[in-house]
Design a protein around this motif. Structure first.
Motif, PDB file in Angstrom:
ATOM      1  N   VAL A   2       0.875  -1.166   0.000  1.00 15.42           N
ATOM      2  CA  VAL A   2       0.000   0.000   0.000  1.00 15.42           C
ATOM      3  C   VAL A   2       0.914   1.219   0.000  1.00 15.42           C
ATOM      4  O   VAL A   2       1.815   1.317   0.832  1.00 15.42           O
ATOM      5  CB  VAL A   2      -0.915   0.024   1.244  1.00 15.42           C
ATOM      6  N   GLU A   3       0.676   2.124  -0.940  1.00 11.15           N
ATOM      7  CA  GLU A   3       1.521   3.316  -1.062  1.00 11.15           C
ATOM      8  C   GLU A   3       0.670   4.563  -1.207  1.00 11.15           C
ATOM      9  O   GLU A   3      -0.496   4.494  -1.590  1.00 11.15           O
ATOM     10  CB  GLU A   3       2.438   3.193  -2.279  1.00 11.15           C
ATOM     11  N   TRP A   4       1.281   5.703  -0.910  1.00 10.23           N
ATOM     12  CA  TRP A   4       0.626   6.996  -1.096  1.00 10.23           C
ATOM     13  C   TRP A   4       0.369   7.226  -2.571  1.00 10.23           C
ATOM     14  O   TRP A   4       1.187   6.850  -3.413  1.00 10.23           O
ATOM     15  CB  TRP A   4       1.511   8.121  -0.564  1.00 10.23           C
ATOM     16  N   ASN A   5      -0.758   7.861  -2.889  1.00 12.35           N
ATOM     17  CA  ASN A   5      -1.028   8.177  -4.289  1.00 12.35           C
ATOM     18  C   ASN A   5      -0.256   9.436  -4.697  1.00 12.35           C
ATOM     19  O   ASN A   5       0.422  10.057  -3.879  1.00 12.35           O
ATOM     20  CB  ASN A   5      -2.536   8.289  -4.565  1.00 12.35           C
ATOM     21  N   GLN A   6      -0.376   9.805  -5.929  1.00 11.88           N
ATOM     22  CA  GLN A   6       0.392  10.915  -6.499  1.00 11.88           C
ATOM     23  C   GLN A   6      -0.339  12.251  -6.433  1.00 11.88           C
ATOM     24  O   GLN A   6      -0.050  13.148  -7.213  1.00 11.88           O
ATOM     25  CB  GLN A   6       0.754  10.600  -7.949  1.00 11.88           C
TER      26      GLN A   6
END
Length: 175
Positions: free
Chosen positions: A140-144
């Motif tokens: 899970v990663e931060w969006n842009q």
């Protein structure tokens, strides 16, 4: 060099708004984490996902909370004791490998950590190494886009970079 979260700011990891962006329950549901499984939470921080995962896998399962920062693990250990969770091992691990044996986990998670890893390809290769056959990886990663919490935009990992690296390591990809 990748941006590493400053452990002196760990109180930010407890911000209730985080659950609006990153629901531990939703993550575990999507990864189909089940009772009795062995889970590894890479970059576990203060145990944001590790603690709920330990509850979910129950006494027949086990969770490894891995982090490169000792201060995070000390806080996570205190939280696990407060919650009477004893099916967790807190492991100080180097930034370039996972301190677990090969084929030792059913599911490996990285929540808001991949953008901090200096050699993402090498670390994903390590993920592959520790996964049991048929194991799952959840990243899970931060969006842009701008969010009130999270790292600056220039520190966030582009989705196409992550997907490309996962494909290189033959890790299952679904979004």
């Amino acid at each position: 060099m990748a941006h590493i979260f400053d452990a002196r700011k760990m109180a930010k990891l407890d911000d209730p708004r985080r659950k609006e962006f990153i629901s531990p329950g939703k993550i575990m549901e999507l990864l189909q984490i089940q009772e009795g499984e062995i889970v590894s939470d890479l970059g576990c921080g203060i145990g944001y996902l590790t603690l709920p995962a330990a509850q979910r896998v129950g006494s027949g399962g086990f969770v490894f909370g891995l982090d490169i920062q000792e201060a995070m693990l000390v806080e996570a250990l205190a939280r696990s004791r407060q919650n009477n969770l004893y099916n967790i091992a807190w492991v100080l691990t180097p930034p370039d490998r996972i301190s677990l044996p090969a084929e030792s986990v059913d599911c490996l998670t990285m929540v808001m950590v991949a953008h901090e890893i200096p050699d993402l390809g090498g670390m994903l290769k390590e993920c592959r190494r520790v996964l049991r056959p048929g194991g799952r990886v959840g990243i899970v990663e931060w969006n842009q886009t701008f969010t009130e919490i999270g790292p600056p935009l220039d520190h966030r990992l582009k989705p196409e970079v992550l997907l490309q690296e996962m494909e290189k390591q033959a890790l299952p990809v679904w979004n």
